[in-house]
Design a protein around this motif. Structure first.
Motif, PDB file in Angstrom:
ATOM      1  N   ALA A  86       0.815  -1.210   0.000  1.00 32.65           N
ATOM      2  CA  ALA A  86       0.000   0.000   0.000  1.00 32.65           C
ATOM      3  C   ALA A  86       0.851   1.263   0.000  1.00 32.65           C
ATOM      4  O   ALA A  86       1.954   1.302   0.547  1.00 32.65           O
ATOM      5  N   ASP A  87       0.294   2.309  -0.639  1.00 35.49           N
ATOM      6  CA  ASP A  87       0.895   3.632  -0.557  1.00 35.49           C
ATOM      7  C   ASP A  87      -0.196   4.627  -0.177  1.00 35.49           C
ATOM      8  O   ASP A  87      -1.313   4.232   0.168  1.00 35.49           O
ATOM      9  N   GLY A  88       0.126   5.889  -0.229  1.00 36.31           N
ATOM     10  CA  GLY A  88      -0.823   6.903   0.218  1.00 36.31           C
ATOM     11  C   GLY A  88      -2.092   7.002  -0.598  1.00 36.31           C
ATOM     12  O   GLY A  88      -3.037   7.679  -0.192  1.00 36.31           O
ATOM     13  N   ASN A  89      -2.138   6.339  -1.752  1.00 39.06           N
ATOM     14  CA  ASN A  89      -3.329   6.382  -2.610  1.00 39.06           C
ATOM     15  C   ASN A  89      -4.129   5.084  -2.599  1.00 39.06           C
ATOM     16  O   ASN A  89      -5.169   5.003  -3.247  1.00 39.06           O
ATOM     17  N   THR A  90      -3.651   4.071  -1.874  1.00 34.90           N
ATOM     18  CA  THR A  90      -4.308   2.759  -1.919  1.00 34.90           C
ATOM     19  C   THR A  90      -5.674   2.778  -1.248  1.00 34.90           C
ATOM     20  O   THR A  90      -6.655   2.246  -1.776  1.00 34.90           O
ATOM     21  N   PHE A  91      -5.751   3.396  -0.066  1.00 32.25           N
ATOM     22  CA  PHE A  91      -6.999   3.434   0.694  1.00 32.25           C
ATOM     23  C   PHE A  91      -7.479   4.883   0.791  1.00 32.25           C
ATOM     24  O   PHE A  91      -6.745   5.753   1.268  1.00 32.25           O
ATOM     25  N   GLU A  92      -8.698   5.096   0.363  1.00 26.46           N
ATOM     26  CA  GLU A  92      -9.228   6.461   0.347  1.00 26.46           C
ATOM     27  C   GLU A  92      -9.273   7.074   1.739  1.00 26.46           C
ATOM     28  O   GLU A  92      -9.057   8.276   1.910  1.00 26.46           O
ATOM     29  N   ASP A  93      -9.559   6.250   2.769  1.00 26.62           N
ATOM     30  CA  ASP A  93      -9.684   6.788   4.126  1.00 26.62           C
ATOM     31  C   ASP A  93      -8.371   6.758   4.904  1.00 26.62           C
ATOM     32  O   ASP A  93      -8.335   7.098   6.083  1.00 26.62           O
ATOM     33  N   ILE A  94      -7.279   6.328   4.252  1.00 18.72           N
ATOM     34  CA  ILE A  94      -5.969   6.377   4.909  1.00 18.72           C
ATOM     35  C   ILE A  94      -4.990   7.085   3.972  1.00 18.72           C
ATOM     36  O   ILE A  94      -4.011   6.506   3.496  1.00 18.72           O
ATOM     37  N   PRO A  95      -5.244   8.371   3.679  1.00 25.35           N
ATOM     38  CA  PRO A  95      -4.313   9.099   2.819  1.00 25.35           C
ATOM     39  C   PRO A  95      -2.973   9.304   3.531  1.00 25.35           C
ATOM     40  O   PRO A  95      -2.849   9.145   4.741  1.00 25.35           O
ATOM     41  N   GLN A  96      -1.985   9.672   2.765  1.00 18.60           N
ATOM     42  CA  GLN A  96      -0.629   9.791   3.291  1.00 18.60           C
ATOM     43  C   GLN A  96      -0.494  10.913   4.317  1.00 18.60           C
ATOM     44  O   GLN A  96       0.297  10.822   5.246  1.00 18.60           O
ATOM     45  N   TRP A  97      -1.292  11.959   4.158  1.00 21.05           N
ATOM     46  CA  TRP A  97      -1.214  13.120   5.047  1.00 21.05           C
ATOM     47  C   TRP A  97      -2.472  13.157   5.902  1.00 21.05           C
ATOM     48  O   TRP A  97      -3.585  13.266   5.378  1.00 21.05           O
ATOM     49  N   LEU A  98      -2.317  13.067   7.220  1.00 19.66           N
ATOM     50  CA  LEU A  98      -3.452  12.961   8.126  1.00 19.66           C
ATOM     51  C   LEU A  98      -3.380  14.028   9.213  1.00 19.66           C
ATOM     52  O   LEU A  98      -2.298  14.399   9.673  1.00 19.66           O
ATOM     53  N   LEU A  99      -4.543  14.478   9.646  1.00 18.81           N
ATOM     54  CA  LEU A  99      -4.655  15.424  10.753  1.00 18.81           C
ATOM     55  C   LEU A  99      -5.379  14.725  11.894  1.00 18.81           C
ATOM     56  O   LEU A  99      -6.474  14.185  11.706  1.00 18.81           O
ATOM     57  N   TYR A 100      -4.749  14.716  13.061  1.00 22.04           N
ATOM     58  CA  TYR A 100      -5.369  14.063  14.225  1.00 22.04           C
ATOM     59  C   TYR A 100      -6.031  15.116  15.111  1.00 22.04           C
ATOM     60  O   TYR A 100      -5.438  16.156  15.413  1.00 22.04           O
ATOM     61  N   SER A 101      -7.262  14.827  15.524  1.00 20.75           N
ATOM     62  CA  SER A 101      -7.966  15.670  16.483  1.00 20.75           C
ATOM     63  C   SER A 101      -8.033  14.936  17.812  1.00 20.75           C
ATOM     64  O   SER A 101      -8.707  13.894  17.916  1.00 20.75           O
ATOM     65  N   LYS A 102      -7.350  15.451  18.805  1.00 16.69           N
ATOM     66  CA  LYS A 102      -7.377  14.828  20.123  1.00 16.69           C
ATOM     67  C   LYS A 102      -8.750  14.953  20.755  1.00 16.69           C
ATOM     68  O   LYS A 102      -9.209  14.067  21.476  1.00 16.69           O
ATOM     69  N   THR A 103      -9.433  16.044  20.458  1.00 12.43           N
ATOM     70  CA  THR A 103     -10.759  16.284  21.035  1.00 12.43           C
ATOM     71  C   THR A 103     -11.763  15.230  20.606  1.00 12.43           C
ATOM     72  O   THR A 103     -12.493  14.662  21.423  1.00 12.43           O
ATOM     73  N   SER A 104     -11.802  14.935  19.306  1.00  8.13           N
ATOM     74  CA  SER A 104     -12.765  13.955  18.788  1.00  8.13           C
ATOM     75  C   SER A 104     -12.151  12.578  18.575  1.00  8.13           C
ATOM     76  O   SER A 104     -12.859  11.636  18.238  1.00  8.13           O
ATOM     77  N   ASP A 105     -10.822  12.470  18.755  1.00  8.18           N
ATOM     78  CA  ASP A 105     -10.099  11.216  18.551  1.00  8.18           C
ATOM     79  C   ASP A 105     -10.359  10.669  17.144  1.00  8.18           C
ATOM     80  O   ASP A 105     -10.683   9.497  16.960  1.00  8.18           O
ATOM     81  N   THR A 106     -10.209  11.535  16.159  1.00 10.93           N
ATOM     82  CA  THR A 106     -10.458  11.147  14.769  1.00 10.93           C
ATOM     83  C   THR A 106      -9.297  11.604  13.878  1.00 10.93           C
ATOM     84  O   THR A 106      -8.532  12.493  14.233  1.00 10.93           O
ATOM     85  N   PHE A 107      -9.231  10.987  12.696  1.00  9.58           N
ATOM     86  CA  PHE A 107      -8.198  11.300  11.717  1.00  9.58           C
ATOM     87  C   PHE A 107      -8.867  11.779  10.433  1.00  9.58           C
ATOM     88  O   PHE A 107      -9.810  11.148   9.944  1.00  9.58           O
ATOM     89  N   THR A 108      -8.361  12.872   9.898  1.00  9.04           N
ATOM     90  CA  THR A 108      -8.914  13.461   8.681  1.00  9.04           C
ATOM     91  C   THR A 108      -7.794  13.644   7.668  1.00  9.04           C
ATOM     92  O   THR A 108      -6.680  14.053   8.033  1.00  9.04           O
ATOM     93  N   GLY A 109      -8.066  13.336   6.427  1.00 10.99           N
ATOM     94  CA  GLY A 109      -7.073  13.539   5.393  1.00 10.99           C
ATOM     95  C   GLY A 109      -6.805  15.026   5.157  1.00 10.99           C
ATOM     96  O   GLY A 109      -7.728  15.850   5.195  1.00 10.99           O
ATOM     97  N   ILE A 110      -5.544  15.364   4.957  1.00 14.25           N
ATOM     98  CA  ILE A 110      -5.174  16.753   4.653  1.00 14.25           C
ATOM     99  C   ILE A 110      -4.966  16.882   3.146  1.00 14.25           C
ATOM    100  O   ILE A 110      -4.262  16.072   2.539  1.00 14.25           O
ATOM    101  N   ASN A 111      -5.584  17.886   2.567  1.00 12.35           N
ATOM    102  CA  ASN A 111      -5.374  18.179   1.153  1.00 12.35           C
ATOM    103  C   ASN A 111      -5.175  19.680   0.982  1.00 12.35           C
ATOM    104  O   ASN A 111      -5.202  20.440   1.955  1.00 12.35           O
ATOM    105  N   GLU A 112      -4.991  20.117  -0.243  1.00 13.54           N
ATOM    106  CA  GLU A 112      -4.714  21.528  -0.480  1.00 13.54           C
ATOM    107  C   GLU A 112      -5.877  22.426  -0.084  1.00 13.54           C
ATOM    108  O   GLU A 112      -5.688  23.606   0.229  1.00 13.54           O
TER     109      GLU A 112
END
Length: 529
Positions: A463-489
């Motif tokens: 796998a690479d950063g494009n293999t899984f749509e919900d696991i992109p290479q660049w991620l933002l973690y929110s400690k408040t909601s304990d969630t991960f969001t993909g970062i894009n431009e």
């Protein structure tokens, strides 16, 4: 003759059917479809007495409780006052040594780097206990708990030579293969676990490894270990303010304290304080630091594995001196062996594994202020280890709170540049198979990320950063909601987001809000009694 030919044909027919079956069995004796995962933890608690774990607490707490802490504070204060008056810091150094040592003496090893007392990790995490639990669970547990990445958990005494811990890890790998019927395992190591992974791969290779996750590894060293073991401590008010901003805001009390720190930095008072602390440190460091570090951590081979290769000789000489009497010969033999024969090969090992078909994934963290006591404190990292080190001395990064700059970005390969323009992954090891998580500090290992790790390890393709749509290479973690969001431009945060404000009006607003929350907190405490 006909009977003989018939018999030979029958045998040939049987073999024709059986050989593929035997071959399949030799490849993998378990049809569950889920390779077992061995999870290597980071730092483990060290107890003073493994036969009496209660005695593993700080000596001051065990022997005297609050009274002992008060006595320690008084002793240090008296010695400090005397040093300020006379400008003779020798007695102050002696008092600090005598008061600090008993708090951490459970870490100390013999001069040869071996355990000479009852100290160690909890006996339930000895290799014997780990193997016993694995065999008791049997193959049935492996199948039933296929998504439990902690099922085959490996803990270890980080003080010891990494190669010793790698030998024990080998025992677990062999046991798991025997128990489950799988011929290969997945391996996941976090923090110091990356050191053990490196030692294991260096000693035994990777023929029995299907995939490997290296989770904010310090296999190439960490800047804070370099600073402590070399005595090169530098205190800075700006980075201290940032550090406080990130780590103090965890309760109404600490939030209010954060406003005090903000105001002190803005008024220049914090800078005056850190300048004073630096001057005092410079006076006491030559006398205090070598013996204090040596007698707590400096005889532990494992701690030297946390030092960067280019700092190794400087740190060794600072802590162990010229070793003219040869008392540290056996210790030096251990740490030299790991540094020069194993640690220096860390990057090439990872590259060779991937080239040989092992799915190697790096998980890195960034955008936390590095410890404000290191010279290169502006590095981008996770507070403990820089992103440069996490990517095996590779990724090109901006300073914290900044971007790489327009001139650099104009010629960089956009494929490898982070959407927030703080990282160029192309120079790191395995840039296409490295994940970058923003706003997750070194000590954060949320369970919510475990499903992502499992999917990477169990991916049929590399796998690479494009293999899984919900696991992109660049991620933002929110400690408040304990969630991960993909970062894009489109949604990339600015480089200086979540930094302390230098605007006095904003600082005043923050102080009022925090003060009100503090009053509410006190009121709730009082009315709840």
């Amino acid at each position: 003759m006909k009977k003989t030919i018939a018999l030979l044909l029958s045998v040939l027919l049987i073999l024709t059917v059986m050989i593929p079956m035997i071959s399949v069995s030799a490849v993998d004796g378990c049809a569950c479809g889920n390779t077992p995962v061995i999870y290597i933890k980071g730092r483990t608690v060290i107890y003073k007495d493994t036969e009496n774990l209660e005695a593993g607490k700080a000596e001051k707490e065990v022997s005297g409780g609050k009274d002992a802490v008060i006595e320690t504070t008084v002793n240090i204060s008296k010695a400090f006052a005397g040093a300020m008056i006379t400008d003779n810091w020798d007695n102050y150094c002696d008092v600090l040594y005598e008061e600090i040592m008993p708090i951490y003496d459970q870490y100390a090893l013999n001069d040869d780097g071996e355990i000479g007392n009852k100290s160690g990790i909890n006996p339930e995490w000895s290799i014997e206990s780990i193997l016993k639990r694995a065999y008791e669970g049997g193959k049935e547990r492996h199948i039933a708990e296929k998504d439990n990445i902690f099922m085959y958990e490996f803990q270890y005494d980080m003080r010891l030579d990494p190669l010793v811990n790698a030998v024990n890890l080998r025992k677990l790998v062999e046991a798991v293969k025997e128990i489950t019927g799988h011929k290969k395992v997945d391996i996941l190591g976090r923090c110091e676990g990356g050191v053990i992974e490196n030692a294991y791969f260096s000693l035994y290779g990777w023929d029995d490894i299907e995939s490997a996750v290296i989770y904010n590894s310090i296999a190439c060293g960490t800047e804070v270990a370099d600073a402590c073991f070399s005595g090169e401590i530098f205190v800075d008010s700006t980075s201290l303010n940032r550090f406080a901003y990130e780590f103090l805001g965890m309760s109404p009390i600490l939030d209010l304290l954060l406003s005090v720190v903000d105001a002190s930095e803005y008024a220049g008072m914090l800078g005056n304080l850190t300048d004073f602390i630096q001057k005092v440190y410079n006076k006491v460091a030559p006398n205090l630091m070598p013996r204090l570090i040596r007698d707590i951590f400096g005889k532990c081979p494992g701690w030297y594995s946390l030092i960067s290769p280019d700092y190794y000789e400087k740190c060794k000489n600072f802590i162990l001196g010229d070793n003219a009497d040869g008392k540290y010969d056996k210790l030096i033999e251990k740490i030299d062996n790991y540094n020069y024969n194993h640690k220096v090969n860390a990057r090439s090992i990872v590259e060779k594994m991937a080239a040989d078909g092992v799915h190697v994934y790096l998980i890195t963290k960034y955008n936390y202020q590095m410890y404000p006591v290191i010279e290169n404190r502006s590095l981008l990292g996770d507070s403990t280890v820089s992103l440069y080190k996490q990517t095996y001395e590779g990724a090109t990064c901006s300073e914290i709170g900044k971007t790489l700059g327009e001139d650099y970005l104009a010629t960089a390969d956009k494929k490898f540049v982070s959407p927030d323009k703080m990282i160029d992954a192309s120079t790191g090891v395995l840039p296409e198979h490295t994940w970058f998580v923003r706003n997750m500090s070194h000590e954060m290992y949320p369970d919510s990320f475990n499903p992502y790790l499992l999917r990477l390890m169990r991916s049929e393709v590399y796998a690479d950063g494009n293999t899984f749509e919900d696991i992109p290479q660049w991620l933002l973690y929110s400690k408040t909601s304990d969630t991960f969001t993909g970062i894009n431009e489109d949604n990339a945060p600015s480089a200086d987001e979540n930094r302390p404000s230098n605007n006095p009006l904003q600082m005043l607003k923050d102080f009022i809000k925090r003060f009100i929350n503090f009053i509410k907190y006190l009121f709730e405490k009082i009315t709840s009694k």
